[in-house]
Design an enzyme around this catalytic site. Structure first.
Site, PDB file in Angstrom:
ATOM      1  N   GLU A 255      -7.932   2.034  -3.219  1.00 37.16           N
ATOM      2  CA  GLU A 255      -8.653   1.805  -1.955  1.00 37.16           C
ATOM      3  C   GLU A 255      -9.622   2.952  -1.727  1.00 37.16           C
ATOM      4  OE1 GLU A 255      -6.163   1.136   1.431  1.00 37.16           O
ATOM      5  OE2 GLU A 255      -5.064  -0.499   0.482  1.00 37.16           O
TER       6      GLU A 255
ATOM      7  N   GLU B 218      -5.595  -5.492   8.145  1.00 37.13           N
ATOM      8  CA  GLU B 218      -4.648  -4.381   8.336  1.00 37.13           C
ATOM      9  C   GLU B 218      -4.171  -4.335   9.768  1.00 37.13           C
ATOM     10  OE1 GLU B 218      -5.226  -0.506   5.790  1.00 37.13           O
ATOM     11  OE2 GLU B 218      -6.922  -0.877   7.090  1.00 37.13           O
TER      12      GLU B 218
ATOM     13  N   ASP C 228     -11.598  -0.010   1.912  1.00 36.08           N
ATOM     14  CA  ASP C 228     -10.669   0.216   3.027  1.00 36.08           C
ATOM     15  C   ASP C 228     -11.439   0.318   4.347  1.00 36.08           C
ATOM     16  OD1 ASP C 228      -8.275   0.694   4.205  1.00 36.08           O
ATOM     17  OD2 ASP C 228      -7.950   2.682   3.330  1.00 36.08           O
TER      18      ASP C 228
ATOM     19  N   GLU D  72       0.885  -1.176   0.000  1.00 35.85           N
ATOM     20  CA  GLU D  72       0.000   0.000   0.000  1.00 35.85           C
ATOM     21  C   GLU D  72       0.916   1.216   0.000  1.00 35.85           C
ATOM     22  OE1 GLU D  72      -2.794   0.410   3.233  1.00 35.85           O
ATOM     23  OE2 GLU D  72      -3.442   2.379   2.525  1.00 35.85           O
TER      24      GLU D  72
ATOM     25  N   ASN E 254      -4.577   4.939  -2.127  1.00 37.43           N
ATOM     26  CA  ASN E 254      -5.802   5.443  -1.481  1.00 37.43           C
ATOM     27  C   ASN E 254      -6.439   6.555  -2.313  1.00 37.43           C
ATOM     28  OD1 ASN E 254      -5.864   4.109   1.312  1.00 37.43           O
ATOM     29  ND2 ASN E 254      -3.752   4.821   1.121  1.00 37.43           N
TER      30      ASN E 254
END
Ligand code: C2E
Ligand code: CA
Ligand code: CA
Length: 640
Positions: A504, A593, A534, A410, A472
């Site tokens: 995400e 996560e 997410d 990520e 993101n």
């Protein structure tokens, strides 16, 4: 803002000019006219001396010399002291002497010299004001008439012609009357302009210029013991004014403002001055800084002002909030520099922060204000932040539970502020969203990630499975109509496999009603990008949307993972279990996560999670280190 800049530049750019500046400007005009009158009179005076010498008239010669001396003395005094109050006496005396001389010599050889006095009058108006210049005009006019009627003219004078004196008297009297009338009209105009500047035409309260001057002067008032006098500034806002305006129409909402204005005018307790600052925001200066007094006064005010206003027999209800700042309590260390501006800023920021809470009286809070300033400072520097000045990207590896290989990463943004040091994305991403800078940042980030993924070192590290690099996206990115064209352009510049990129988005985004969100999400899928939800489980999930939109990955929020510990497992595993089984039945990959412990990893793997991201495996790394990690954790696969 009250920044200082050129007066004319301010006028040209339509920026408000403070009263102080405009007074300074008027003072300059006066100086200019005094010097103009002075220099014209000086030249005229020398010419007059020359005439007096040729005509051998010692009295005129003496008068003219005396006139020049008085004028010179007045100008000199003004030049040195800049005070017209002192300089005016020799100048007035000189002017009277000039008139007397002109009468005595009947306007020179031709008798027309008298008329030179008339054009000088408007300049005199600027220099000495309306009353003195009108008196001067009357005096000069009557003097001229007397001189024409009773004087002895030189043989060459036009006044010897038959009928000339009468015509000249008419001209002189008429001109004098016109000049005085013009002075009067200019005076009325000036008074009206001043009135306009000083008062708010809508409510009849003071205008902000006047208020600023009064507030500025308030800081210099001292008590008997030499301390600065305390006082407070109260800001009052009609919260629902925009709504009233939209629903009731402009003329009824103007009537609301007028009604509020007259209520404020009737409120006198402790009040020194009240103004309408702008729109539906009013400021009042109270003559006390005592907390209890201010509190009770403002509560009374709030009660009076919050009552509905009757407009044309129909009540309009008002929602109001009041913010207060006190002097000197709310000032760390008053240094006399733009304190008035700071104080207004205190009230405005307090209203801004709490302004939507109806019927609240809020006192300025230093700590909150500092936090607010910090946020504002961040926001300002964020607008300029770039990848070559503080911003950077980090890659946090994503690991497969099944075999421990690195599936990708990520990408997370980092910001090293030149003064504040490292600022967390938890702080700056919401600010970037608020200020609109997020779109620019996301684009820069995407561009950089595409470049990174095309670098030879990364291509060389690739294993048999395609990587998943997560980026993101914020709501602001998804409401942007240019997102897809941008991605298409970038794919042309840096051709990479779109399926390597996983965007995400948070659950909340799916609930947004902007149609562009859906269009963009669907087009991202069409282009071949992956989508992940997410922080799953923390928001309102739109399950129907999940089913319709073919997302690839659900990321279980780290708050659920964090709670997983040996002693605590039973209580908190149910949410994770539910997410995993729902994700599985929708055919999605599940990423956990914030995995920090072996216990968490084992639990999640056993429940069927596919991928893990967390400090147990790696913190986020600069791109070079990530590539090394990625390469090392492909070897496991090749080795199997
Ligand atoms: P997120 O998307 O949920 O990112 C994961 C966050 O968890 C990251 O924090 C990461 O450093 C942190 N994290 C990863 N593993 C662990 C762990 O084992 N334990 C703990 N306690 N934390 C872990 P970070 O980098 O501070 O980012 C915070 C949030 O800021 C992100 O949450 C994301 O919402 C946002 N963000 C960061 N970079 C970007 C970006 O480039 N664009 C956008 N739109 N948002 C970003
Ligand atoms: Ca994320
Ligand atoms: Ca997350």
């Amino acid at each position: 803002m009250w920044r200082k800049s050129g007066f004319f530049a301010r006028i040209l750019h339509d920026t408000p000019i403070s009263l102080r500046e405009s007074l300074a400007f008027m003072e300059k005009q006066r100086a200019c006219s005094i010097y103009t009158v002075g220099s014209i009179a000086f030249i005229g005076g020398i010419y007059g001396i020359f005439n007096a010498v040729t005509q051998r008239d010692p009295l005129v010669l003496a008068l003219r010399i005396a006139f020049l001396a008085l004028l010179g003395a007045g100008s000199l005094v003004y030049f040195v002291t800049r005070k017209f109050n002192v300089a005016k006496y020799p100048i007035y005396a000189g002017l009277l002497l000039l008139i007397f001389t002109t009468f005595h010599d009947a306007g020179g050889i031709t008798g027309l010299g008298l008329f030179f006095i008339l054009p000088a009058l408007p300049i005199l108006y600027i220099a000495v004001g309306s009353r003195a210049s009108s008196a001067f005009a009357v005096f000069a006019g009557l003097g001229m008439v007397a001189r024409i009627l009773y004087g002895h003219y030189p043989v060459t004078s036009v006044l010897n012609q038959p009928g000339a004196p009468l015509r000249m008297i008419v001209v002189v009297l008429f001109s004098t009357a016109v000049v005085i009338l013009v002075f009067h009209r200019i005076d009325v105009l000036m008074a009206q302009l001043t009135q306009l500047v000083m008062t708010d035409w809508e409510t009849g309260l003071s205008g902000r210029w006047k208020f600023r001057e009064v507030l500025r002067n308030r800081f210099v008032r001292k008590t008997g013991t030499g301390l600065q006098e305390s006082f407070s500034l109260v800001g009052f806002r009609i919260i629902n004014y925009e709504r009233v305006n939209a629903m009731e129409g402009p003329s009824r909402s103007d009537a609301v403002l007028q009604a509020v204005g007259s209520r404020l005018k009737g409120w006198r307790e402790h009040v020194e001055i009240t103004c309408r600052w702008h729109s539906s925001l009013f400021l009042t200066l109270l003559d006390t800084g005592d907390f209890l007094e201010v509190d009770s006064t403002c509560r009374d005010l709030l009660a009076v002002l919050s009552k509905p206003v009757d407009i044309d027999g129909r009540p309009v209800s008002l929602l109001c909030s009041v913010a207060v700042t006190r002097f000197p309590d709310d000032f760390e260390d008053p240094d006399g520099v733009d304190e008035a501006e700071k104080m207004v800023g205190h009230v405005l920021s307090t209203l801004d922060r709490h302004g939507n809470m109806p019927d609240e009286l809020i006192f300025f809070n230093k700590k909150m204000h500092q936090a607010e300033r910090y946020r504002y400072g961040l926001l300002e520097s964020l607008v300029k932040a770039d990848f070559d000045s503080g911003l950077s990207l980090q890659y946090q590896p994503k690991v497969r539970f099944a075999d421990g290989t690195c599936a990708g990463a990520e990408v997370l943004m980092r910001w090293n502020h030149p003064i504040l040091g490292s600022v967390s994305p938890v702080d700056f991403i919401p600010l970037a969203e608020e200020s609109g800078s997020i779109r620019r940042l996301t684009r820069k980030m995407i561009r950089q990630v595409f470049l990174d993924l095309r670098s030879p070192e990364f291509l060389e590290a690739l294993g048999s499975t395609p990587p998943i690099i997560a980026i993101n996206l914020s709501v602001n990115d998804l409401t942007n109509q240019d997102l897809l064209p941008f991605l298409n352009r970038e794919l042309k510049v840096s051709p990479i496999e779109p399926s390597w990129i996983e965007f995400e988005i948070t659950e909340g985004v799916l609930l947004g009603d902007n149609p562009w969100i859906r269009i963009n999400l669907e087009n991202l899928l069409i282009l071949g990008f992956r989508l992940a939800i997410d922080d799953f489980g923390t928001g309102y999930s739109s399950l129907s949307y999940l089913q319709r939109l073919m997302v690839h990955d659900l990321k279980i929020d780290q708050s659920f993972v964090r709670e997983l510990s040996e002693g605590n497992a039973k209580a908190n595993s149910s949410v994770i279990d539910a997410i995993v089984s729902m994700g599985k039945s929708l055919g999605l990959e599940i990423t956990a996560e914030g995995v920090e412990t072996e216990y968490q990893a084992a639990y999640l793997a056993e429940r069927g999670c596919d991928l893990a991201q967390g400090w147990l495996y790696s913190k986020s790394l600069p791109f070079g280190d990530f590539v090394a990690y990625y390469k090392a954790h492909q070897a496991v696969l090749s080795g199997q």
